[in-house]
Design a protein around this motif. Structure first.
Motif, PDB file in Angstrom:
ATOM      1  N   VAL A 256     112.039  31.667  43.319  1.00 46.01           N
ATOM      2  CA  VAL A 256     111.068  30.981  42.474  1.00 46.01           C
ATOM      3  C   VAL A 256     110.595  29.694  43.130  1.00 46.01           C
ATOM      4  CG1 VAL A 256     112.744  29.621  41.154  1.00 46.01           C
ATOM      5  CG2 VAL A 256     110.583  30.341  40.088  1.00 46.01           C
ATOM      6  N   ALA A 257     111.310  29.300  44.179  1.00 46.63           N
ATOM      7  CA  ALA A 257     110.949  28.157  45.013  1.00 46.63           C
ATOM      8  C   ALA A 257     111.721  28.326  46.310  1.00 46.63           C
ATOM      9  CB  ALA A 257     111.312  26.843  44.327  1.00 46.63           C
ATOM     10  N   PRO A 258     111.276  27.692  47.398  1.00 52.05           N
ATOM     11  CA  PRO A 258     111.998  27.851  48.667  1.00 52.05           C
ATOM     12  C   PRO A 258     113.483  27.542  48.524  1.00 52.05           C
ATOM     13  CG  PRO A 258     109.914  26.726  49.014  1.00 52.05           C
ATOM     14  CD  PRO A 258     110.075  26.856  47.532  1.00 52.05           C
ATOM     15  N   GLY A 259     114.307  28.540  48.845  1.00 50.71           N
ATOM     16  CA  GLY A 259     115.751  28.365  48.781  1.00 50.71           C
ATOM     17  C   GLY A 259     116.347  28.540  47.399  1.00 50.71           C
ATOM     18  N   ARG A 260     115.526  28.726  46.370  1.00 49.26           N
ATOM     19  CA  ARG A 260     116.027  28.903  45.002  1.00 49.26           C
ATOM     20  C   ARG A 260     115.872  30.370  44.620  1.00 49.26           C
ATOM     21  NH1 ARG A 260     113.464  26.359  39.503  1.00 49.26           N
ATOM     22  NH2 ARG A 260     114.754  27.538  38.028  1.00 49.26           N
TER      23      ARG A 260
ATOM     24  N   SER B 297     108.676  37.029  47.306  1.00 50.41           N
ATOM     25  CA  SER B 297     109.535  38.015  47.962  1.00 50.41           C
ATOM     26  C   SER B 297     109.880  37.474  49.342  1.00 50.41           C
ATOM     27  CB  SER B 297     108.808  39.358  48.087  1.00 50.41           C
ATOM     28  OG  SER B 297     109.599  40.300  48.782  1.00 50.41           O
ATOM     29  N   GLU B 298     111.179  37.210  49.569  1.00 50.31           N
ATOM     30  CA  GLU B 298     111.599  36.561  50.800  1.00 50.31           C
ATOM     31  C   GLU B 298     112.776  37.296  51.439  1.00 50.31           C
ATOM     32  OE1 GLU B 298     110.113  34.069  52.195  1.00 50.31           O
ATOM     33  OE2 GLU B 298     108.731  33.480  50.585  1.00 50.31           O
TER      34      GLU B 298
END
Length: 673
Positions: free
Chosen positions: A254-258, A242-243
């Motif tokens: 699901v990954a940084p920036g994705r 959660s970002e």
């Protein structure tokens, strides 16, 4: 001996049928359980003396009855319903904050303008002024509370989103583990009925948080797709996060920036609440409250508390940048190029002179404005370092104001006669507008600022020469009025210009062509700069979270600038502020304050109603899907009991066959014994 095997095959087959139906009955209430059926097939026949003889029965398979289309549709319905439910809860919270009531912002706004009317009717009463200050502060406090509460709704959405992602990750781990067991079972040739039921239950639970879909692969594995396929897994789990990005947008990654583009589930609903619903509601409320504060502050800035004006005024709002163009200096309120009229009074002589200061917000900074103000005789302006507040001070023996009052002593630079010309009053009507009816002015009418001139075309003695007249011209040179100042005129008498202003001539002479200018000022600040800088404002603070009645006015309500002239009993400025209640502002899309707040509240209610309708529609459709699913996969215990009874009787019949055959064999053996 084949008869033994035939009977035993029947016993084994019916025993499995009994177990299958018993398992169905036991799991009738198990979430996600799919009814199982036993598939029986005839054993291959054998040939005996050119005859084909039956060989018994085998269990071909135990099959779970699943409608994959119904399961997928039901999962999608759960996701959509959960998204709507998350949005509904937050929208209901927003609606409750805006709902009219005894202590609502609706009531406070009405009370603010009602109390302004009371001040306008009794400006000298301390009770009326104190009540106005108290109610206005209550309005600001309530607005700040609603703003803060809406932000709490947004923060709660963020917290719930973070918790929900954690729950989703736990379910993803569980589903990946079940997928691995299912794949192993299938590889071994077994049908993993129990594992599929467990996975279906876990997938349904996951669909409450995020949209999810299962697609089988040719390899025998099942791929689980999340967010419309933007994330997927089979037997190895993925981890979601959660970002909140730099723009303040909440999302699942699901990954940084994705980013995972969720299209259902509570996570989608919470993202809509955090990224759209609450920000839009906050923006609407903030814009409305800020515009109301700006309009009241702008009117207050041009008011007076005494005829003498002010010795010093400090702006309560400084821009972020004092040396940049005003339009780029990050002021809390919008500003436009225009003009500011400053009146400076010489306290020794009583002469008041109004000066027009033009301002270009595209090219001039606050420091430039301070320099322009300081160039006016009797005035000094500085910009503080750090806070960038504008401080305007009158030199000793002088005072100033922004009331837009006319020069009380005419400029006689172009008047050669001995008569003195004086002006008084407040400019209120644009008589140069030929379509304007002064008896029936439009509700939104604002007269334009202009410079009038009073000209005496022929020479004569004031109050004596027959036919001596003075002509009043607008700034285009058009004669809009002719006044008798000769025989029949009483020297010193105030002559109305039909626009709120009056002119008077003392005894003496006028020379042909004598001219005196007259600044007719209706709006002494067309730039909006006074309210943006908080000069002589009613409120302090830069935003809805910090707006408050100025501390000195709260301490002394008689510092509320209710007057235009400053004279005792004059409450024209309070009346102007009260009249703002019914004004339709361009900045509010042609609506009044009350209409704007009503629209904001109505929109909030409509959002709730729409979401309730969506929830009811999805619930009804979900019931239909559940019925469709149950028709295929559901367990009807009555039906299963009938099948169980039939299987038991078949088992009994097979057992009787075996027993009878056994007795026959024993009897035959005894005969040959």
């Amino acid at each position: 001996m084949r008869s033994y095997e035939i009977g035993l095959s029947a016993l084994r087959a019916q025993q499995i049928r009994i177990a299958t139906h018993g398992n169905n009955i036991a799991n009738a209430a198990t979430p996600g359980y799919a009814r199982q059926v036993t598939e029986l097939v005839e054993r291959p026949q054998f040939e005996y003396q050119n005859l084909l003889v039956g060989n018994g029965v085998d269990v071909a398979s135990i099959r779970s009855l699943r409608d994959e289309a119904a399961e997928a549709a039901l999962s999608r319905n759960v996701s959509l319903s959960s998204s709507v439910e998350a949005q509904l809860n937050s929208n209901e919270a927003v609606e409750s904050l805006l709902s009219p009531g005894g202590s609502s912002i609706h009531t406070y706004i009405s009370d603010v303008f009602n109390s302004l009317e009371r001040v306008a009717n009794a400006p000298e009463e301390s009770t009326a002024r104190g009540e106005f200050v108290r109610i206005t502060e209550a309005f600001a406090t309530e607005a700040a509370f609603i703003h803060s509460s809406m932000e709490d709704v947004q923060q709660q959405a963020f917290r719930d989103h973070s918790t929900g992602v954690g729950t989703a990750n736990t379910l993803i781990d569980k589903i990946a583990g079940l997928n691995a067991e299912i794949w192993t079972s299938r590889t071994n040739g077994d049908e993993p009925h129990s594992l599929l039921t467990q996975r279906d239950a876990a997938v349904k639970e996951l669909s409450e948080w995020v949209d999810v879909r299962i697609t089988p692969l040719d390899s025998g594995r099942d791929v689980v797709m999340i967010g419309g396929g933007s994330a997927s897994f089979t037997i190895e789990p993925i981890e979601l996060y959660s970002e909140v990005n730099n723009d303040g947008e909440l999302s699942v990654q699901v990954a940084p920036g994705r980013e995972v583009t969720v299209t259902g589930g509570r996570l989608e609903g919470l993202e809509i609440v955090h990224n759209l619903t609450v920000p839009e509601a906050v923006e609407e409320l903030d814009a409305f409250v800020s515009e109301m504060v700006r309009q009241l502050d702008q009117l207050h800035a041009t008011g007076l508390v005494s005829p003498d004006g002010y010795q010093s005024l400090t702006g309560v709002r400084g821009p972020a940048h004092a040396s940049r163009a005003l339009i780029d200096s990050e002021l809390p309120f919008p500003v436009a190029s225009g003009e500011i009229y400053v009146s400076v009074t010489d306290q020794t002589t009583g002469v008041r002179e109004t000066t027009r200061v033009s301002v270009s917000v595209e090219t001039e900074s606050l420091r430039d404005v301070a320099v322009r103000l300081s160039a006016i005789d009797g005035l000094n302006a500085i910009v503080t370092s750090g806070s960038n507040q504008l401080i305007i001070q009158a030199n000793e023996g002088f005072s100033f104001d922004f009331a837009g009052r006319p020069d009380n002593v005419a400029n006689k630079a172009s008047f050669a006669g001995t008569s003195n010309v004086t002006f008084s009053g407040r400019y209120a009507i644009d008589v140069a507008d030929t379509a304007f009816d002064p008896q029936n002015p439009p509700s939104d009418f604002v007269p334009r600022n202009q410079q009038l001139t009073v000209t005496v075309p022929a020479a004569g003695q004031i109050g004596i020469t027959p036919g001596l007249q003075a002509e009043v011209r607008d700034d285009t040179g058009l004669v809009i009025q002719r006044l008798n100042v000769g025989a029949g005129y009483t020297v010193g008498e105030q002559l109305s210009l039909n626009n709120g202003l009056s002119v008077a001539f003392s005894e003496g002479t006028a020379v042909a062509g004598d001219v005196v200018p007259l600044k007719a000022v209706s709006n002494s600040d067309t730039t909006g700069l006074l309210s943006a800088l908080g000069v002589n404002s009613l409120f302090s603070g830069r935003s809805i979270a910090s707006f408050s009645v100025r501390d000195d006015i709260k301490a002394n309500p008689f510092l509320f600038a209710a007057s235009i002239s400053g004279e005792a009993g004059d409450a024209e400025n309070a009346a102007r502020m009260s009249a703002a209640r019914d004004h339709q502002f361009t900045e509010l899309d042609g609506r009044t304050f009350v209409e704007t707040l009503a629209d904001i509240t109505a929109n909030s209610g409509l959002n709730v109603q729409q979401l309730q309708n969506d929830r009811n529609r999805l619930d009804a459709y979900g019931s239909q899907l559940q019925t469709s699913r149950d028709n295929v996969s559901g367990v009807d215990t009555n039906e299963e009991l009938l099948h169980l009874l039939a299987a038991e009787r078949a088992f009994q019949a097979a057992a009787r066959f075996v027993a009878t055959y056994d007795e026959t064999v024993v009897e035959l053996l005894s005969l040959f014994g």
